[in-house]
Design a protein around this motif. Structure first.
Motif, PDB file in Angstrom:
ATOM      1  N   PRO A 124       0.796  -1.235   0.000  1.00  0.00           N
ATOM      2  CA  PRO A 124       0.000   0.000   0.000  1.00  0.00           C
ATOM      3  C   PRO A 124       0.821   1.274   0.000  1.00  0.00           C
ATOM      4  O   PRO A 124       0.294   2.349  -0.289  1.00  0.00           O
ATOM      5  N   GLY A 125       2.116   1.181   0.303  1.00  0.00           N
ATOM      6  CA  GLY A 125       2.940   2.392   0.328  1.00  0.00           C
ATOM      7  C   GLY A 125       3.572   2.712  -1.009  1.00  0.00           C
ATOM      8  O   GLY A 125       4.350   3.670  -1.119  1.00  0.00           O
ATOM      9  N   ASN A 149      -1.623   5.939  -3.000  1.00  0.00           N
ATOM     10  CA  ASN A 149      -0.590   6.980  -2.949  1.00  0.00           C
ATOM     11  C   ASN A 149       0.322   6.969  -4.168  1.00  0.00           C
ATOM     12  O   ASN A 149       1.226   7.798  -4.265  1.00  0.00           O
ATOM     13  N   ARG A 173      -3.610  10.219  -6.747  1.00  0.00           N
ATOM     14  CA  ARG A 173      -2.407  11.049  -6.595  1.00  0.00           C
ATOM     15  C   ARG A 173      -1.406  10.867  -7.726  1.00  0.00           C
ATOM     16  O   ARG A 173      -0.272  11.330  -7.634  1.00  0.00           O
TER      17      ARG A 173
HETATM   18  C1  LIG Z   1      -0.296   7.912   1.837  1.00  0.00           C
HETATM   19  O1  LIG Z   1       0.235   9.216   1.995  1.00  0.00           O
HETATM   20  C2  LIG Z   1      -0.240   9.893   3.132  1.00  0.00           C
HETATM   21  C3  LIG Z   1       0.282  11.306   3.106  1.00  0.00           C
HETATM   22  O2  LIG Z   1       1.570  11.354   2.647  1.00  0.00           O
HETATM   23  C4  LIG Z   1       0.178   9.145   4.398  1.00  0.00           C
HETATM   24  O3  LIG Z   1      -0.318   9.769   5.537  1.00  0.00           O
HETATM   25  C5  LIG Z   1      -0.357   7.721   4.310  1.00  0.00           C
HETATM   26  O4  LIG Z   1       0.102   6.956   5.402  1.00  0.00           O
HETATM   27  C6  LIG Z   1       0.075   7.061   3.023  1.00  0.00           C
HETATM   28  N1  LIG Z   1      -0.565   5.763   2.907  1.00  0.00           N
HETATM   29  C7  LIG Z   1       0.146   4.651   2.870  1.00  0.00           C
HETATM   30  C8  LIG Z   1      -0.662   3.407   2.788  1.00  0.00           C
HETATM   31  O5  LIG Z   1       1.361   4.638   2.885  1.00  0.00           O
END
Ligand SMILES: *[C@@H]1O[C@H](CO)[C@@H](O)[C@H](O)[C@H]1NC(C)=O
Ligand SMILES: *[C@@H]1O[C@H](CO)[C@@H](O)[C@H](O)[C@H]1NC(C)=O
Ligand SMILES: *[C@@H]1O[C@H](CO)[C@@H](O)[C@H](O)[C@H]1NC(C)=O
Ligand SMILES: *[C@@H]1O[C@H](CO)[C@@H](O)[C@H](O)[C@H]1NC(C)=O
Ligand SMILES: *[C@@H]1O[C@H](CO)[C@@H](O)[C@H](O)[C@H]1NC(C)=O
Ligand SMILES: *[C@@H]1O[C@H](CO)[C@@H](O)[C@H](O)[C@H]1NC(C)=O
Length: 464
Positions: A124-125, A149, A173
């Protein structure tokens, strides 16, 4: 020999793996057991998994044919490179659920043909995903579920014939999207729905014959768009119009246009660069074909073998450089190019000794660079046409003087222009009326007779 190398690699790689995990050999690298034997042939990948210093976990060029389910990437790696292998499938379970620290996945140059639903849900990141150079034919509207993201996606050089509506809707995004080199001739109007953050879109070398007028409705941040080398029969003016507040760079090269009609490219307030190269069917660029593009700095017209008419009333910009490849100059019988601001640098050196030199005679003066200002072409030698860094960037010592002169110059010109404009027109500000402003500028008509034109028509090249 091979056995020895394998043993050596095994020893060195296991040392690496053990070292970075801080565990004694044998405890945790089973998490990274990505390979299985393929065709009865042992896969030597786990031993070859090694740390590439800054790049992350590098598993490229490992001849990997299959990935075990449930891979876990050691925490210290943010990037995983699996490019240039023989991977055929990638599913939601390929990676286990604790991989949210991975931000970059490179799967380029494999044999993937389907991206199943939720394929990347355990990563997910992810910010950057490279799926280029595969054989992907199928992507669904939920293939990219769970990686909201993501900012960069590369799908170039695949076999995508069809895009489902809303394919990218789950990637709000996304900033960079590469779709070049896919055999697709139609993009659904909602393909880019929700991509409000998209800044770069590459649609080069698809087989697009037209664009839907609403295609770019949501991509209000788009700055760079390439539509080069498609099969567009005319400029997709209505679709592009949606991009007028944001677009800076546009490439329309290599399409099938025969004519750039008036207002083809219209009201692109931020457009800096426009590329029109290799338009082999283009015959004419009409008046105001490129209109209200006040920031256009670089208009490249190159390799236009059939062009016989170019209007100067293209835009506000004056010509600085005459591209050598613009016309077949040997065919041009008469030409007048005065009242432009010619920049006599290396890009114009070709003009000495070319047919153009004879045609323009005494009426060609250089405006730039400063050292050649006012020099007639006839008095210059080819050696004078050089590109010197100092022409654009004065000595640091001169900067102060330059800054002051600039300021004075700018103020003086604003005042003068305002005064002259007022004298001439009796008003200073009015809602933009393109035509009247253009008429206020001095203009010269240039006649280019293209003897290759069948009907002996005079082609006109008007350059303001
Ligand atoms: C996506 O990005 C946001 C803001 O940068 C962050 O808070 C969030 O944790 C991110 N999501 C993941 C799944 O990494
Ligand atoms: C992955 O590919 C292999 C053959 O390459 C196939 O046998 C297997 O069923 C595929 N697995 C999935 C989950 O699609
Ligand atoms: C990954 O998560 C599973 C449970 O979801 C857990 O059992 C396992 O220890 C985790 N692995 C690592 C390396 O964190
Ligand atoms: C995705 O596709 C499925 C079936 O093709 C459809 O039912 C669903 O509404 C689509 N979802 C979106 C968000 O377009
Ligand atoms: C991304 O889009 C959202 C709206 O969907 C907007 O609020 C945000 O400012 C955008 N971010 C960037 C970097 O453009
Ligand atoms: C230009 O035209 C001349 C005369 O027809 C021809 O010989 C020459 O090959 C042409 N040059 C190019 C680059 O097409």
């Amino acid at each position: 020999m091979r056995g020895f190398l394998t043993a050596l690699c095994l020893a060195s790689c296991s040392l690496h793996v053990a070292a970075f995990l801080g565990f004694p050999w044998g405890s945790a690298e089973s998490d990274w057991n990505l390979c299985a034997s393929v065709d009865g042939r042992p896969c030597d990948c786990p031993d070859d998994v090694f740390e590439a210093d800054r790049a992350g976990l590098d598993c490229s060029y490992r001849d990997i044919g299959y990935l075990h389910d449930g891979a876990v990437v050691p925490l210290r790696f943010k990037k995983v490179d699996l490019s240039n292998n023989r991977l055929r499938n990638f599913t939601a379970t390929t990676f286990s659920s604790n991989n949210s620290h991975v931000t970059e996945l490179d799967m380029a140059a494999n044999l993937l043909s389907v991206i199943p639903p939720n394929a990347f849900v355990n990563l997910p990141g992810l910010l950057k995903l490279d799926l280029s150079n595969n054989e992907i034919q199928i992507i669904t509207n939920d293939s990219f579920n769970g990686i909201a993201n993501l900012s960069s996606l590369d799908l170039s050089h695949n076999k995508l014939h069809v895009f489902e509506a809303n394919t990218f809707m789950l990637l709000p995004r996304l900033q960079r999207l590469q779709l070049k080199y896919n055999p697709v001739n139609f993009l659904p109007d909602s393909l880019f729905t929700g991509l409000f953050n998209l800044t770069h879109l590459d649609l080069t070398h698809l087989q697009l014959v037209a664009l839907h007028n609403e295609l770019f409705t949501d991509t209000t941040s788009l700055e760079e768009l390439s539509l080069a080398f498609n099969e567009l029969g005319s400029v997709p003016t209505k679709a592009l119009f949606k991009l007028s507040p944001s677009l800076k760079v546009l490439d329309l090269s290599g399409n099938l246009f025969t004519e750039l009609t008036s207002y083809s490219i219209y009201n692109m307030k931020r457009l800096h660069e426009l590329y029109l190269r290799q338009l082999i069917y283009l015959k004419a660029i009409d008046d105001y074909a490129i209109n209200e593009c006040n920031n256009l700095r670089n208009l490249e017209l190159q390799l236009l073998p059939r062009i016989s008419f170019i209007s100067s009333r293209l835009s506000y910009t004056r010509l600085e450089t005459l591209p050598e490849g613009l016309l077949n100059w040997t065919l041009v019988k008469s030409l007048e190019l005065s009242h432009n601001q010619w920049r006599c640098d290396c890009h114009m050196a070709w003009i000495k000794g070319s047919p153009v030199e004879k045609l323009v005679g005494e009426n060609f003066y250089c405006s730039l660079p400063n050292r050649l200002r006012g020099s007639p072409l006839s008095q210059l030698k080819e050696e004078d046409f050089v590109c010197k860094a100092s022409d654009d960037y004065p000595d640091p010592k001169q900067w102060g003087v330059v800054a002051v002169l600039l300021l004075v110059g700018v103020l003086a010109s604003i005042t003068t222009v305002a005064f002259l404009f007022y004298r001439r027109n009796g008003f200073l500000c009015r809602k933009t009326d393109n035509y009247s402003q253009l008429k206020a500028a001095s203009r010269e008509t240039i006649t280019v007779v293209d003897s290759s034109a069948v009907s002996n028509t005079d082609a006109e090249l008007n350059v303001a």
